[in-house]
Design a protein around this motif. Structure first.
Motif, PDB file in Angstrom:
ATOM      1  N   PHE A 195     -24.913  39.584  37.328  1.00  0.00           N
ATOM      2  CA  PHE A 195     -25.840  39.119  36.280  1.00  0.00           C
ATOM      3  C   PHE A 195     -25.173  39.279  34.924  1.00  0.00           C
ATOM      4  CE2 PHE A 195     -28.634  40.116  32.771  1.00  0.00           C
ATOM      5  CZ  PHE A 195     -29.510  39.046  32.787  1.00  0.00           C
ATOM      6  N   ASP A 196     -25.434  38.310  34.044  1.00  0.00           N
ATOM      7  CA  ASP A 196     -24.986  38.440  32.658  1.00  0.00           C
ATOM      8  C   ASP A 196     -25.826  37.519  31.775  1.00  0.00           C
ATOM      9  OD1 ASP A 196     -23.277  38.899  30.285  1.00  0.00           O
ATOM     10  OD2 ASP A 196     -21.876  39.680  31.770  1.00  0.00           O
ATOM     11  N   VAL A 197     -25.694  37.717  30.480  1.00  0.00           N
ATOM     12  CA  VAL A 197     -26.446  36.903  29.519  1.00  0.00           C
ATOM     13  C   VAL A 197     -25.597  35.779  28.950  1.00  0.00           C
ATOM     14  CG1 VAL A 197     -27.967  38.817  28.888  1.00  0.00           C
ATOM     15  CG2 VAL A 197     -25.861  38.438  27.576  1.00  0.00           C
ATOM     16  N   THR A 198     -24.305  35.761  29.231  1.00  0.00           N
ATOM     17  CA  THR A 198     -23.413  34.749  28.671  1.00  0.00           C
ATOM     18  C   THR A 198     -23.008  33.737  29.731  1.00  0.00           C
ATOM     19  OG1 THR A 198     -21.367  35.965  29.138  1.00  0.00           O
ATOM     20  CG2 THR A 198     -22.487  36.462  27.070  1.00  0.00           C
ATOM     21  N   GLU A 199     -23.036  32.479  29.368  1.00  0.00           N
ATOM     22  CA  GLU A 199     -22.661  31.413  30.291  1.00  0.00           C
ATOM     23  C   GLU A 199     -21.203  31.543  30.708  1.00  0.00           C
ATOM     24  OE1 GLU A 199     -23.335  28.438  32.834  1.00  0.00           O
ATOM     25  OE2 GLU A 199     -24.882  29.321  31.530  1.00  0.00           O
ATOM     26  N   ALA A 200     -20.382  32.133  29.833  1.00  0.00           N
ATOM     27  CA  ALA A 200     -18.960  32.305  30.143  1.00  0.00           C
ATOM     28  C   ALA A 200     -18.740  33.246  31.325  1.00  0.00           C
ATOM     29  CB  ALA A 200     -18.219  32.832  28.919  1.00  0.00           C
ATOM     30  N   SER A 201     -19.759  34.020  31.677  1.00  0.00           N
ATOM     31  CA  SER A 201     -19.639  34.969  32.792  1.00  0.00           C
ATOM     32  C   SER A 201     -20.097  34.377  34.115  1.00  0.00           C
ATOM     33  CB  SER A 201     -20.457  36.235  32.493  1.00  0.00           C
ATOM     34  OG  SER A 201     -19.975  36.897  31.347  1.00  0.00           O
ATOM     35  N   ARG A 202     -20.433  33.099  34.123  1.00  0.00           N
ATOM     36  CA  ARG A 202     -20.915  32.475  35.362  1.00  0.00           C
ATOM     37  C   ARG A 202     -19.781  32.307  36.369  1.00  0.00           C
ATOM     38  NH1 ARG A 202     -25.380  29.824  36.750  1.00  0.00           N
ATOM     39  NH2 ARG A 202     -26.114  29.580  34.588  1.00  0.00           N
ATOM     40  N   HIS A 203     -20.041  32.736  37.582  1.00  0.00           N
ATOM     41  CA  HIS A 203     -19.137  32.532  38.705  1.00  0.00           C
ATOM     42  C   HIS A 203     -19.938  31.751  39.745  1.00  0.00           C
ATOM     43  CE1 HIS A 203     -16.343  35.494  36.979  1.00  0.00           C
ATOM     44  NE2 HIS A 203     -17.440  36.148  36.644  1.00  0.00           N
ATOM     45  N   PRO A 204     -19.651  30.490  39.944  1.00  0.00           N
ATOM     46  CA  PRO A 204     -20.484  29.625  40.782  1.00  0.00           C
ATOM     47  C   PRO A 204     -20.825  30.244  42.131  1.00  0.00           C
ATOM     48  CG  PRO A 204     -18.778  28.341  39.707  1.00  0.00           C
ATOM     49  CD  PRO A 204     -18.472  29.790  39.420  1.00  0.00           C
ATOM     50  N   GLY A 205     -22.112  30.243  42.418  1.00  0.00           N
ATOM     51  CA  GLY A 205     -22.587  30.704  43.710  1.00  0.00           C
ATOM     52  C   GLY A 205     -22.861  32.178  43.818  1.00  0.00           C
ATOM     53  N   CYS A 206     -22.463  32.966  42.811  1.00  0.00           N
ATOM     54  CA  CYS A 206     -22.674  34.409  42.954  1.00  0.00           C
ATOM     55  C   CYS A 206     -23.073  35.091  41.641  1.00  0.00           C
ATOM     56  CB  CYS A 206     -21.433  35.091  43.528  1.00  0.00           C
ATOM     57  SG  CYS A 206     -19.963  34.940  42.502  1.00  0.00           S
ATOM     58  N   THR A 207     -23.657  34.330  40.715  1.00  0.00           N
ATOM     59  CA  THR A 207     -24.123  34.944  39.470  1.00  0.00           C
ATOM     60  C   THR A 207     -25.464  34.375  39.047  1.00  0.00           C
ATOM     61  OG1 THR A 207     -22.703  33.363  38.292  1.00  0.00           O
ATOM     62  CG2 THR A 207     -21.935  35.642  38.386  1.00  0.00           C
ATOM     63  N   THR A 208     -26.213  35.199  38.336  1.00  0.00           N
ATOM     64  CA  THR A 208     -27.459  34.782  37.691  1.00  0.00           C
ATOM     65  C   THR A 208     -27.263  34.973  36.195  1.00  0.00           C
ATOM     66  OG1 THR A 208     -28.816  35.427  39.599  1.00  0.00           O
ATOM     67  CG2 THR A 208     -29.923  35.258  37.453  1.00  0.00           C
TER      68      THR A 208
END
Length: 275
Positions: free
Chosen positions: A150-163
């Motif tokens: 989980f994170d608040v920044t879009e830059a921390s998105r890892h497809p399929g395993c992040t919210t």
């Protein structure tokens, strides 16, 4: 919320602090006016008591206050002001020059600690709250866990395993997790008690919650080179530094059993099992 009377008797006031608390006596200073910069602070961000003692102004302009009731430190900054730091370039600016491998190495003790308690869990689902570049998720996956972040920044998105969401809530997730890590995140939020509540809610019964965060200390202490010893804790991006005693109190109040903890001059980390 009011701090229980039992807890108040256990907490030293600034004039009673000694080497065991790693807090130095603080001389009274006038509380700054609202116009001195930043928001005014009327109550402790940890326990909500209106029993604040002015500490100092940090090197980035934030005013810090210590609570006489729970011993936690609150900043005049608020998340509304600091969230602009968490833009698309935050991960690069925050971790610039540090390889993913080196970042994983810095978290090795956190991840290995979960491994120590793995025989007591009923599953292998791991959640990293504040996942950034995914170093902990990668490390835990190598250790045999199913991972999510989980994170608040879009830059921390890892497809399929992040919210990704503006605020952490247990209701964002379709399941509960057997191991939850919140490392160097709690100090960034306005309401750490609310955050701890959500962390407890997202932890599976019988699962483990690990929380690491800076702790209150003497913010004015400097080394032989004139550099602040706790500049990491008292900085513009941080809002509240919880006292270890109040951290333990709140974890237990939320139905967690503290299994172990580690304290050092500027930080603390707790491992707790959800009953």
């Amino acid at each position: 919320r009011r701090t229980p009377a039992k807890l108040r008797y256990l907490l030293p006031r600034p004039s009673q602090a000694n080497s065991h608390t790693h807090q130095s006596p603080i001389r009274p200073q006038p509380i700054p006016h609202r116009n001195t910069g930043g928001s005014s602070v009327t109550h402790c961000r940890a326990c909500s008591e209106q029993a604040l003692h002015y500490l100092w102004k940090d090197y980035q302009g934030g005013h810090w206050f210590r609570c006489h009731c729970c011993g936690s430190d609150s900043s005049s900054n608020s998340y509304a002001e600091t969230k602009k730091l968490y833009g698309e370039h935050y991960n690069q600016e925050h971790h610039g020059g540090i390889s993913l491998e080196d970042e994983q190495l810095s978290m090795r003790s956190n991840m290995d600690w979960f491994q120590d308690y793995r025989p007591e869990t009923s599953g292998i689902d791991f959640l990293d709250v504040g996942c950034c570049r995914g170093a902990a998720m990668t490390g835990m996956q190598k250790r045999g866990w199913r991972v999510h972040g989980f994170d608040v920044t879009e830059a921390s998105r890892h497809p399929g395993c992040t919210t990704i969401a503006p605020e952490f809530k247990a209701s964002l997730f379709p399941q509960r997790y057997h191991a939850v890590m919140c490392r160097e995140v709690l100090e960034h939020v306005d309401h750490p008690m609310q955050m701890l509540t959500e962390l407890a809610n997202v932890t599976e019964r019988g699962g483990f919650l690990q929380v690491q965060t800076p702790r209150p200390t003497d913010p004015t202490a400097i080394d032989e080179n004139g550099v602040a010893k706790n500049g990491i804790g008292y900085q513009g991006a941080h809002i509240c530094l919880m006292s270890p005693l109040f951290m333990r109190y709140w974890l237990e109040k939320l139905g967690l059993e503290v299994k172990d903890y580690r304290l050092w001059d500027t930080g603390q980390v707790w491992m707790a099992k959800k009953r």
